[in-house]
Design an enzyme around this catalytic site. Structure first.
Site, PDB file in Angstrom:
ATOM      1  N   ASN A  47       0.820  -1.214   0.000  1.00 25.83           N
ATOM      2  CA  ASN A  47       0.000   0.000   0.000  1.00 25.83           C
ATOM      3  C   ASN A  47       0.865   1.280   0.000  1.00 25.83           C
ATOM      4  O   ASN A  47       2.029   1.238  -0.365  1.00 25.83           O
ATOM      5  CB  ASN A  47      -1.054  -0.006   1.101  1.00 25.83           C
ATOM      6  CG  ASN A  47      -2.313   0.727   0.634  1.00 25.83           C
ATOM      7  OD1 ASN A  47      -2.334   1.945   0.605  1.00 25.83           O
ATOM      8  ND2 ASN A  47      -3.319  -0.010   0.212  1.00 25.83           N
ATOM      9  N   ARG A  48       0.260   2.397   0.406  1.00 28.41           N
ATOM     10  CA  ARG A  48       0.857   3.697   0.101  1.00 28.41           C
ATOM     11  C   ARG A  48       1.711   4.276   1.220  1.00 28.41           C
ATOM     12  O   ARG A  48       1.411   4.084   2.402  1.00 28.41           O
ATOM     13  CB  ARG A  48      -0.245   4.711  -0.231  1.00 28.41           C
ATOM     14  CG  ARG A  48      -0.932   4.392  -1.536  1.00 28.41           C
ATOM     15  CD  ARG A  48      -2.104   5.298  -1.843  1.00 28.41           C
ATOM     16  NE  ARG A  48      -2.682   4.947  -3.137  1.00 28.41           N
ATOM     17  CZ  ARG A  48      -3.484   3.898  -3.337  1.00 28.41           C
ATOM     18  NH1 ARG A  48      -3.822   3.117  -2.337  1.00 28.41           N
ATOM     19  NH2 ARG A  48      -3.935   3.632  -4.548  1.00 28.41           N
TER      20      ARG A  48
ATOM     21  N   HIS B 212       2.860   0.190  -3.153  1.00 29.65           N
ATOM     22  CA  HIS B 212       3.268  -1.211  -3.296  1.00 29.65           C
ATOM     23  C   HIS B 212       4.759  -1.377  -3.606  1.00 29.65           C
ATOM     24  O   HIS B 212       5.148  -2.171  -4.470  1.00 29.65           O
ATOM     25  CB  HIS B 212       2.417  -1.899  -4.378  1.00 29.65           C
ATOM     26  CG  HIS B 212       0.970  -2.053  -4.018  1.00 29.65           C
ATOM     27  ND1 HIS B 212       0.525  -2.134  -2.711  1.00 29.65           N
ATOM     28  CD2 HIS B 212      -0.145  -2.161  -4.799  1.00 29.65           C
ATOM     29  CE1 HIS B 212      -0.799  -2.290  -2.710  1.00 29.65           C
ATOM     30  NE2 HIS B 212      -1.234  -2.290  -3.957  1.00 29.65           N
TER      31      HIS B 212
ATOM     32  N   HIS C 240      -1.434  -9.957  -3.361  1.00 24.79           N
ATOM     33  CA  HIS C 240      -2.434  -9.135  -4.045  1.00 24.79           C
ATOM     34  C   HIS C 240      -3.334  -9.962  -4.970  1.00 24.79           C
ATOM     35  O   HIS C 240      -3.698  -9.498  -6.054  1.00 24.79           O
ATOM     36  CB  HIS C 240      -1.731  -8.029  -4.831  1.00 24.79           C
ATOM     37  CG  HIS C 240      -2.527  -6.776  -4.974  1.00 24.79           C
ATOM     38  ND1 HIS C 240      -3.704  -6.722  -5.688  1.00 24.79           N
ATOM     39  CD2 HIS C 240      -2.323  -5.539  -4.497  1.00 24.79           C
ATOM     40  CE1 HIS C 240      -4.169  -5.484  -5.648  1.00 24.79           C
ATOM     41  NE2 HIS C 240      -3.357  -4.752  -4.928  1.00 24.79           N
TER      42      HIS C 240
ATOM     43  N   TYR D 256      -6.547 -11.178  -6.621  1.00 25.52           N
ATOM     44  CA  TYR D 256      -7.921 -10.735  -6.823  1.00 25.52           C
ATOM     45  C   TYR D 256      -8.762 -12.004  -6.921  1.00 25.52           C
ATOM     46  O   TYR D 256      -8.507 -12.850  -7.785  1.00 25.52           O
ATOM     47  CB  TYR D 256      -8.084  -9.997  -8.154  1.00 25.52           C
ATOM     48  CG  TYR D 256      -7.456  -8.644  -8.287  1.00 25.52           C
ATOM     49  CD1 TYR D 256      -6.083  -8.460  -8.221  1.00 25.52           C
ATOM     50  CD2 TYR D 256      -8.244  -7.528  -8.561  1.00 25.52           C
ATOM     51  CE1 TYR D 256      -5.514  -7.214  -8.394  1.00 25.52           C
ATOM     52  CE2 TYR D 256      -7.685  -6.269  -8.741  1.00 25.52           C
ATOM     53  CZ  TYR D 256      -6.324  -6.126  -8.654  1.00 25.52           C
ATOM     54  OH  TYR D 256      -5.762  -4.885  -8.842  1.00 25.52           O
TER      55      TYR D 256
ATOM     56  N   ASP E  75     -11.710   0.673  -0.880  1.00 25.48           N
ATOM     57  CA  ASP E  75     -10.255   0.574  -1.043  1.00 25.48           C
ATOM     58  C   ASP E  75      -9.666   1.047   0.283  1.00 25.48           C
ATOM     59  O   ASP E  75      -8.999   2.072   0.349  1.00 25.48           O
ATOM     60  CB  ASP E  75      -9.793   1.437  -2.223  1.00 25.48           C
ATOM     61  CG  ASP E  75      -8.348   1.161  -2.610  1.00 25.48           C
ATOM     62  OD1 ASP E  75      -7.687   0.383  -1.902  1.00 25.48           O
ATOM     63  OD2 ASP E  75      -7.888   1.731  -3.619  1.00 25.48           O
TER      64      ASP E  75
ATOM     65  N   GLN F 224      -6.732  -4.832   3.951  1.00 24.02           N
ATOM     66  CA  GLN F 224      -7.129  -3.893   2.905  1.00 24.02           C
ATOM     67  C   GLN F 224      -8.191  -4.567   2.059  1.00 24.02           C
ATOM     68  O   GLN F 224      -7.924  -5.575   1.403  1.00 24.02           O
ATOM     69  CB  GLN F 224      -5.908  -3.520   2.036  1.00 24.02           C
ATOM     70  CG  GLN F 224      -6.195  -2.461   0.978  1.00 24.02           C
ATOM     71  CD  GLN F 224      -6.174  -1.039   1.516  1.00 24.02           C
ATOM     72  OE1 GLN F 224      -5.693  -0.814   2.632  1.00 24.02           O
ATOM     73  NE2 GLN F 224      -6.664  -0.090   0.749  1.00 24.02           N
TER      74      GLN F 224
ATOM     75  N   GLU G 205      -6.210  -7.899   1.392  1.00 27.84           N
ATOM     76  CA  GLU G 205      -4.759  -7.918   1.608  1.00 27.84           C
ATOM     77  C   GLU G 205      -4.480  -7.768   3.098  1.00 27.84           C
ATOM     78  O   GLU G 205      -4.735  -6.710   3.677  1.00 27.84           O
ATOM     79  CB  GLU G 205      -4.116  -6.771   0.826  1.00 27.84           C
ATOM     80  CG  GLU G 205      -4.371  -6.837  -0.661  1.00 27.84           C
ATOM     81  CD  GLU G 205      -4.332  -5.448  -1.310  1.00 27.84           C
ATOM     82  OE1 GLU G 205      -3.257  -4.833  -1.326  1.00 27.84           O
ATOM     83  OE2 GLU G 205      -5.386  -4.984  -1.775  1.00 27.84           O
TER      84      GLU G 205
END
Ligand code: BGC
Length: 388
Positions: free
Chosen positions: A115-116, A141, A215, A217, A287, A325, A353
């Site tokens: 993440n950020r 990431h 990650h 999906y 998100d 997440q 996540e």
């Protein structure tokens, strides 16, 4: 607009490409084959620099997992539905070129920091470190060449009754701006009952920050099977971390009660996804990091359950991590065609996540992500599958 190779391929070419890629037996989505056997290795493709990328496939207890040495990507995850029919429930591609051309982290190991990180910078022990700003104005990431784009060493894992794969990567001091040589081992383990466990271990030779995750999906109806908005989701979190318009946490731990973020007793993902709550607007859907009620734990504890209503596949997630997440595939925009040749649209997959909270290196009140020499980073997440 980006169009991947598969978008322009005839649908029938998919099987040919898969067959040409190697020797692992075809495992038809919708078929009734039972997986089994030792890890199989096949050539999946070759990177532009000549590096060969392999796909490893392992199966146990009714779960079959295919993993790429590139990015440690979960390329396929096949599980049965209530009638025993298998489907690949993870989004991805059937060829390496599409992963390299631009994948929104399908199935990949994320690091050094999941993440950020705000502004692409953080300060540790008085030194400021600058990271690639690959999600303007932030670093996302692990930067533009994170662990998802590295080639990992892969070998079979076998311990007790478990089977699986061990992946290793050494991230150099200064790589993507992060301090310290980080040695990472990720075990992808299948248990005899078909649980998929991920064990992460890392050590460093200088103080650094670490936040590893996967990650994948998921679409429990099968990738390419349409929207996940009908999947029922339960998350054991009374609080979440609201974000600003650039998806950086404000630092607040807000209550989920009476908001679209209340998944404590389970609800369809789509029920409140069009709510005008400003947080839903910022995320274009979900998100967000959920602060799990159990917090950071030594042993994995059950934190989330997803149930697909039509085929009855159920996935439970247990983790040692304090955060989750939940990303509802908001940026999938019909420009990528996946493994089975179907185009992925917004909400065609979801990610859960397990992680420490986003931007922790700049948030003194969040659980620490600092790793120092002599200490070992450990994280475990278990995905269990049933059908009802
Ligand atoms: C992030 C999203 C991002 C996605 C990349 C998620 O983990 O939270 O904001 O767009 O990864 O596809």
């Amino acid at each position: 607009m980006t169009i991947n190779r598969r978008t322009v391929m005839a649908a029938g070419a998919a099987g040919v490409a898969a067959a040409a890629a190697g020797t692992a037996p075809a495992f038809a989505a919708g078929g009734t084959e039972r997986p089994g056997g030792r890890p199989a290795k096949e050539l999946f493709g070759t990177l532009p620099d000549g590096t060969r990328v392999h796909r490893w496939t392992v199966a146990a207890g009714g779960t079959r997992l295919s993993v790429l040495s590139y990015g440690g990507i979960v390329q396929a995850l096949e599980i049965p539905d209530r009638r025993g029919r298998y489907a690949n429930v993870s989004l991805g591609f059937d060829n390496l070129e599409d992963y390299v051309a631009g994948s929104p982290y399908f199935g990949a190991i994320i690091g050094r920091y999941g993440n950020r990180i705000a502004g692409g910078a953080f300060t540790l022990d008085g030194s400021t470190y600058r990271l690639p700003v690959n999600d303007d104005p932030n670093s996302l990431h692990g930067g533009d060449k994170g662990f998802d784009k590295r080639v990992w060493d892969v070998e079979p894992y076998a311990q007790g009754p478990d089977t699986g794969l061990t992946l290793r990567y050494v991230s150099a001091d200064g790589e993507m701006g992060y301090p310290g040589t980080l040695r990472i081992r990720v075990d992808y383990v299948l248990t005899p009952r078909g649980d998929f466990r991920i064990d992460y271990v890392a050590t460093t030779d200088r103080a650094t920050v670490v936040n590893l995750t996967n990650h994948t999906y998921f679409n429990l109806a099968g990738e390419g099977g349409g929207s996940i908005l009908d999947h029922n989701l339960r998350i054991a979190a009374s609080r979440y971390t609201p974000v600003d318009a650039t998806l950086i946490p404000t630092g607040e731990l807000a209550k989920v009660a009476h908001t679209p973020f209340d998944f404590r007793s389970g609800k369809p993902i789509g029920r409140d996804i069009r709510d005008a709550h400003p947080q839903v607007v910022f995320g274009r859907g979900y998100d967000h990091n959920f602060a799990l009620d159990k917090g950071l734990t030594d042993a994995p504890q059950h934190v989330a359950t997803v149930t697909e209503p039509v085929h009855g596949r159920v996935m439970k997630i247990a983790t040692t991590e304090p955060g989750l997440q939940f990303y509802s595939g908001n940026f999938l925009d019909a420009t990528l065609a996946g493994t089975s040749g179907k185009v992925y649209r917004q909400g065609d997959g979801f990610c859960l996540e397990t992680q420490h909270f986003p931007d922790s290196p700049n948030q003194p009140n969040f659980p620490s992500t600092v790793l120092r020499p002599g200490r070992t980073y450990r994280s475990t997440t278990v995905h269990s599958f049933t059908a009802r």
